[in-house]
Design a protein around this motif. Structure first.
Motif, PDB file in Angstrom:
ATOM      1  N   THR A  16      27.265  13.022  32.483  1.00  0.00           N
ATOM      2  CA  THR A  16      28.605  13.035  32.326  1.00  0.00           C
ATOM      3  C   THR A  16      28.545  11.345  33.706  1.00  0.00           C
ATOM      4  O   THR A  16      29.608  11.405  34.070  1.00  0.00           O
ATOM      5  CB  THR A  16      29.762  13.508  31.921  1.00  0.00           C
TER       6      THR A  16
ATOM      7  N   MET B 125      31.243  22.366  30.854  1.00  0.00           N
ATOM      8  CA  MET B 125      31.405  22.086  29.896  1.00  0.00           C
ATOM      9  C   MET B 125      32.410  23.726  28.715  1.00  0.00           C
ATOM     10  O   MET B 125      32.202  23.921  27.592  1.00  0.00           O
ATOM     11  CB  MET B 125      29.744  22.906  28.651  1.00  0.00           C
TER      12      MET B 125
ATOM     13  N   ASP C  94      33.381  18.883  22.970  1.00  0.00           N
ATOM     14  CA  ASP C  94      33.403  17.159  22.741  1.00  0.00           C
ATOM     15  C   ASP C  94      31.886  17.342  21.142  1.00  0.00           C
ATOM     16  O   ASP C  94      31.020  17.971  21.874  1.00  0.00           O
ATOM     17  CB  ASP C  94      32.653  16.711  24.245  1.00  0.00           C
TER      18      ASP C  94
ATOM     19  N   ASP D  80      40.010  22.290  34.211  1.00  0.00           N
ATOM     20  CA  ASP D  80      39.518  21.177  33.391  1.00  0.00           C
ATOM     21  C   ASP D  80      39.843  19.931  33.697  1.00  0.00           C
ATOM     22  O   ASP D  80      39.765  19.013  33.225  1.00  0.00           O
ATOM     23  CB  ASP D  80      39.664  21.465  31.537  1.00  0.00           C
TER      24      ASP D  80
ATOM     25  N   ILE E 133      37.556  17.449  34.551  1.00  0.00           N
ATOM     26  CA  ILE E 133      36.303  17.122  33.665  1.00  0.00           C
ATOM     27  C   ILE E 133      37.046  15.643  33.079  1.00  0.00           C
ATOM     28  O   ILE E 133      38.023  14.832  33.033  1.00  0.00           O
ATOM     29  CB  ILE E 133      36.455  17.431  32.702  1.00  0.00           C
TER      30      ILE E 133
ATOM     31  N   ARG F 191      35.246  12.189  27.675  1.00  0.00           N
ATOM     32  CA  ARG F 191      34.604  12.149  26.239  1.00  0.00           C
ATOM     33  C   ARG F 191      33.804  10.645  25.975  1.00  0.00           C
ATOM     34  O   ARG F 191      34.627   9.699  26.685  1.00  0.00           O
ATOM     35  CB  ARG F 191      34.954  12.818  25.319  1.00  0.00           C
TER      36      ARG F 191
ATOM     37  N   ASN G 179      28.472  17.626  22.301  1.00  0.00           N
ATOM     38  CA  ASN G 179      28.353  18.750  22.990  1.00  0.00           C
ATOM     39  C   ASN G 179      27.735  19.657  22.034  1.00  0.00           C
ATOM     40  O   ASN G 179      27.958  21.072  22.232  1.00  0.00           O
ATOM     41  CB  ASN G 179      28.827  19.286  24.280  1.00  0.00           C
TER      42      ASN G 179
ATOM     43  N   GLY H 288      31.961  13.215  37.375  1.00  0.00           N
ATOM     44  CA  GLY H 288      31.014  13.868  35.975  1.00  0.00           C
ATOM     45  C   GLY H 288      29.959  14.500  36.414  1.00  0.00           C
ATOM     46  O   GLY H 288      30.130  14.088  38.099  1.00  0.00           O
TER      47      GLY H 288
ATOM     48  N   GLU I  30      35.079  19.673  27.457  1.00  0.00           N
ATOM     49  CA  GLU I  30      34.296  19.211  27.359  1.00  0.00           C
ATOM     50  C   GLU I  30      33.432  19.639  26.743  1.00  0.00           C
ATOM     51  O   GLU I  30      32.728  19.121  26.096  1.00  0.00           O
ATOM     52  CB  GLU I  30      33.609  19.215  29.211  1.00  0.00           C
TER      53      GLU I  30
END
Ligand code: DDH
Length: 300
Positions: free
Chosen positions: A49, A64, A72, A129, A132, A135, A75, A57, A69
């Motif tokens: 990322t 995750m 997504d 988060d 993060i 996406r 993933n 990233g 994340e």
């Protein structure tokens, strides 16, 4: 930068974690019998990322673990990899998730016959988060070489490195309930080798439309001798894999790696180590200076 963090783990402590990963790789009920490939994908998606321009990233944070994340669609399936590692994290609570995910991939690659990969610890885990990245930073398998360059140049990789990294598709498989694509790239998907490049060049890959509308490329070995009732095994390539053949600059490296396994192993080892360091800043002694909670980072 804080110097108050706990001491870096000793070589013996790290060895214990590596041993635990080695034991865990053997998963007779899962896929092709190994957790290795999905662990490699976990590390790659955690680092992939990264954006060199905004310095956001990368492999720090283990984002995750959060829906933002982890949920997504890119993933999908990586919850399996995280679940495999959870008992190790419980047993060795001093290691961060971010470090464990990267270390597990390094151990898995070596155990599956791949090269030694340099690894340094010190990543910390996000506690929420907010850091993060958005996406959409991971590659879309339905696209071509322009897209690959857009995605991987953003992380700071060049054409040679893109092809070397793509050689990880020697491992594992596509799952219809994860990415929507189906099948494996090579016959033995738990053995790290340069077979992916050899097969890319050797066969006449035919486009196949799946029931879900996705297109992939397939090859069936008609020559292979089959036992009664056995179906010929179909191998696959993603559209992005095929673009390594059609793009002249990429193709040069496909050919070199197909011809020279040692060269591929050497380049893969270097580029995978670089991948795992994306987003990590270190001082001269290797201490991470930009971790989420620097106080919690190790000091050497
Ligand atoms: Fe990949 N990959 N990958 N990949 N990848 C998939 C599986 C695995 C792309 C798409 C897919 C890398 C690059 C790319 C591994 C490692 C690496 C799947 C199937 C798709 C789709 C997922 C599923 O259905 O379970 C695309 C596109 C690219 C690209 O554009 C270059 C890189 C750089 C790596 C790496 O590790 C360095 C591995 C391993 C797997 C097998 C996972 C498994 O569960 O098995």
């Amino acid at each position: 930068m804080s110097q108050t963090g706990p001491a870096a783990p000793s070589v013996a402590q790290l060895e214990q974690v590596k041993d635990a990963v080695r034991t865990l790789l053997h998963q007779p009920e899962y896929d092709d019998g190994s957790a290795g490939p999905v662990l490699v994908r976990l590390a790659w998606h955690s680092a992939g990322t990264y954006c060199a321009e905004t310095k956001t990233g990368g492999s720090n944070g283990a984002g995750m673990r959060y829906e933002k994340e982890g949920g997504d669609p890119a993933n999908a399936g990586l919850a399996h990899a995280r679940a495999f590692l959870e008992p190790i994290k419980e047993k060795f609570s001093w290691i961060t998730y971010a470090d464990l995910w990267c270390l597990a991939a390094v151990v898995a690659i070596k155990e599956m016959g791949g090269p030694e990969i340099a690894w340094q610890g010190g990543r910390t885990d996000f506690t929420d988060d907010t850091k993060i990245p958005p996406r959409g930073r991971l590659p879309d398998a339905a696209q071509g070489s322009d897209h690959l360059r857009h995605i991987f140049y953003r992380m700071g990789f060049n054409d040679q490195e893109i092809v070397a990294l793509s050689g990880a598709h020697n491992l594992g498989r596509c799952h219809s309930d994860r990415s929507g694509f189906e099948g494996k790239w090579v016959n033995n998907p738990t053995r790290f080798s340069n077979q992916y490049f050899k097969l890319l060049l050797a066969h006449d890959w035919k486009k196949k439309k799946l029931d879900n509308g996705l297109e992939q490329f397939v090859y069936v070995d008609e020559e292979i001798e089959l036992e009664e009732g056995e179906k010929p095994e179909e191998l696959m390539m993603l559209p992005t894999d095929m673009s390594l053949l059609s793009d002249p600059a990429f193709r040069t490296w496909v050919k070199r790696y197909a011809e020279d396994k040692d060269l591929f192993f050497d380049h893969f080892s270097k580029v995978f180590a670089k991948l795992l360091e994306l987003g990590i800043c270190r001082d001269a002694s290797g201490n991470v200076t930009n971790a989420e909670n620097v106080e919690d980072g190790y000091k050497s």
